[in-house]
Design a protein around this motif. Structure first.
Motif, mmCIF file in Angstrom:
data_model
loop_
_atom_site.group_PDB
_atom_site.id
_atom_site.type_symbol
_atom_site.label_atom_id
_atom_site.label_comp_id
_atom_site.label_asym_id
_atom_site.label_seq_id
_atom_site.Cartn_x
_atom_site.Cartn_y
_atom_site.Cartn_z
ATOM 1 N N SER A 19 0.738 -1.337 -0.181
ATOM 2 C CA SER A 19 0.238 -0.206 -0.419
ATOM 3 C C SER A 19 1.135 0.731 0.003
ATOM 4 C CB SER A 19 -1.028 -0.375 1.128
ATOM 5 O OG SER A 19 -1.278 1.386 1.342
ATOM 6 N N ASN A 21 1.460 5.025 1.463
ATOM 7 C CA ASN A 21 -0.157 6.216 2.387
ATOM 8 C C ASN A 21 0.732 7.413 2.659
ATOM 9 O OD1 ASN A 21 1.528 5.485 4.941
ATOM 10 N ND2 ASN A 21 0.726 3.282 4.086
ATOM 11 N N PHE A 136 -3.726 9.438 0.815
ATOM 12 C CA PHE A 136 -2.896 7.850 0.446
ATOM 13 C C PHE A 136 -3.118 8.689 -0.554
ATOM 14 C CE2 PHE A 136 -7.226 7.396 0.955
ATOM 15 C CZ PHE A 136 -8.303 6.080 -0.369
ATOM 16 N N ARG A 138 -3.221 6.117 -4.607
ATOM 17 C CA ARG A 138 -2.031 5.489 -5.834
ATOM 18 C C ARG A 138 -1.853 5.054 -6.535
ATOM 19 N NH1 ARG A 138 -7.398 4.351 -3.540
ATOM 20 N NH2 ARG A 138 -7.765 2.435 -2.568
ATOM 21 N N ILE A 147 -7.880 12.029 4.116
ATOM 22 C CA ILE A 147 -8.360 11.835 5.531
ATOM 23 C C ILE A 147 -8.183 12.406 6.546
ATOM 24 C CG2 ILE A 147 -8.756 9.569 7.000
ATOM 25 C CD1 ILE A 147 -6.505 8.320 4.980
ATOM 26 N N CYS A 160 2.378 0.108 7.393
ATOM 27 C CA CYS A 160 1.244 -0.269 6.422
ATOM 28 C C CYS A 160 1.026 -2.094 7.063
ATOM 29 C CB CYS A 160 1.140 -0.125 5.357
ATOM 30 S SG CYS A 160 -0.110 -1.250 4.435
ATOM 31 N N CYS A 177 -6.398 2.962 9.047
ATOM 32 C CA CYS A 177 -7.561 3.321 8.232
ATOM 33 C C CYS A 177 -7.148 1.399 6.875
ATOM 34 C CB CYS A 177 -7.134 4.285 7.538
ATOM 35 S SG CYS A 177 -8.321 4.870 6.057
ATOM 36 N N VAL A 179 -7.353 1.433 3.734
ATOM 37 C CA VAL A 179 -7.526 2.034 2.373
ATOM 38 C C VAL A 179 -8.162 1.410 1.493
ATOM 39 C CG1 VAL A 179 -4.898 3.800 3.193
ATOM 40 C CG2 VAL A 179 -4.854 1.481 2.071
ATOM 41 N N TYR A 180 -8.472 0.348 1.190
ATOM 42 C CA TYR A 180 -8.559 -0.820 0.572
ATOM 43 C C TYR A 180 -10.436 -0.586 0.570
ATOM 44 C CZ TYR A 180 -4.033 -1.814 -0.604
ATOM 45 O OH TYR A 180 -2.494 -2.029 -0.412
ATOM 46 N N ASN A 184 -13.180 3.830 3.177
ATOM 47 C CA ASN A 184 -11.086 4.893 3.361
ATOM 48 C C ASN A 184 -10.629 5.983 3.648
ATOM 49 O OD1 ASN A 184 -11.611 5.138 0.472
ATOM 50 N ND2 ASN A 184 -10.887 4.185 -0.240
#
Length: 339
Positions: A19, A21, A136, A138, A147, A160, A177, A179-180, A184
């Protein structure tokens, strides 16, 4: 000499996490995607293979725009690696990757082995990025996703683990959190460190995930590492030194806290980079110890890495790991985790 000439016989044995973040407070912290290299930009000059053990990326030298020095714990030597991409930029590390931020808020991930680069959204795309905030992105995003719900307390460290993002804050809370998941953008309170474990003379706190394989199943827990110092409000930060560490674990299954007095054959690495642990079967890295770097940034321009060492959990003693000079106004020495 360059690392590629020294480390061809060693193999990497740690895989990058899953991940990405972002924590914008006094520092940045990240956990990286295992798919990152699929979208990275290749460069013609690789630094070859690194050690299978953690290394210490030393502070940059103003007169050298092309190379950085790497202190190898495996044999206590210094080698040079070609990393012009980091010169003059803020830089931290996580899971073997480097995160750089330029004066123009241009943000990149760099693999120090292959020098592959991943472009991330500029920090200026993060709402109120100069303030304490969490978010975050991607791979492929053109801006950061903030967030905001459930926010509370200055972030001390972030990690993570097991598919979730966890952080430890100045109010002694672990928050998380997904995130997926569908929610999220929501932070949930996981647990608070019991009051009897609070330490107000600490100058740093770190969090990391740890698996323990039992006979029947795998225990999943979070370690909170408190760094205690001789800090005096009437004295200068330059005299502040680490005196000890305290380690606590939160069991994610039983939801219980306990104090950790012995790390067994594991070793923790903390400092101005993401926290991690290793288990070295060959005994080159000292077990039941905490390897730490200095993370009081402003004093680096004067006396460099003034507060680094190896803390022994068994006897509470501290010994040095790197004894040279590493001075910079931009970047302190940071751990590079093998990948």
């Amino acid at each position: 000499m360059e690392c590629s000439a020294m480390l061809l016989t060693e193999l990497s044995d740690v895989v990058a996490h899953k991940s990405i973040n972002f924590n914008k407070d006094d520092h940045l912290s990240l956990s990286l995607s295992s798919t990152a290299v699929q979208v990275a930009t290749e460069v013609p000059y690789s630094n070859g293979l690194f050690s299978r053990l953690p290394s210490l990326l030393l502070a940059e030298k103003i007169e050298d725009r092309e190379f950085r020095e790497l202190y190898l714990l495996s044999d206590k030597t210094i080698c040079k690696i070609r990393l012009p991409e980091t010169y003059g930029k803020f830089c931290t590390s996580s899971f073997g990757w480097l995160l750089t931020v330029g004066d123009d808020t241009d943000t990149k991930l760099i693999n120090p082995l292959s020098r592959e680069t991943i472009n991330l959204p500029k920090l200026e795309t993060f709402p109120n990025f100069l303030k304490s905030s969490l978010g975050f992105c991607r791979i492929g995003d053109d801006k950061w996703t903030p967030i905001e719900t459930g926010w509370g307390g200055r972030i001390s460290d972030i990690t993570c683990y097991d598919g979730r993002v966890y952080y430890f804050d100045s109010n002694f809370h672990i928050r998380s959190c997904d995130v997926y998941g569908e929610d999220n953008m929501v932070i949930v309170d996981v647990s608070r460190l019991p009051k009897e474990y609070h330490a107000y003379d600490n100058i740093g706190a770190y969090v990391l995930g740890l698996d323990d394989d039992d006979d029947d199943d795998t225990r999943k827990r979070l370690l909170v590492v408190i760094r205690e110092t001789n800090f005096d409000v009437l004295a200068d930060f330059e005299t502040c030194k680490t005196t000890s560490f305290r380690v606590y674990e939160f069991d994610l299954q039983s939801k219980r806290w306990s104090k950790v007095n012995d790390l067994g054959n594991k070793t923790l690495f903390v400092g101005y980079s993401s926290s991690f642990w290793i288990q070295d079967a060959l005994g080159v890295i000292k077990a039941n110890c905490i390897y730490f770097t200095d993370d009081i940034l402003y004093r680096y321009s004067k006396n460099g890495a003034a507060d680094m060492g190896i803390y022994h959990m068994s006897g509470g003693t501290i010994e040095p790991h790197f004894t040279g000079e590493s001075v910079s106004k931009v970047l302190p020495p940071i751990w590079i985790q093998p990948i």
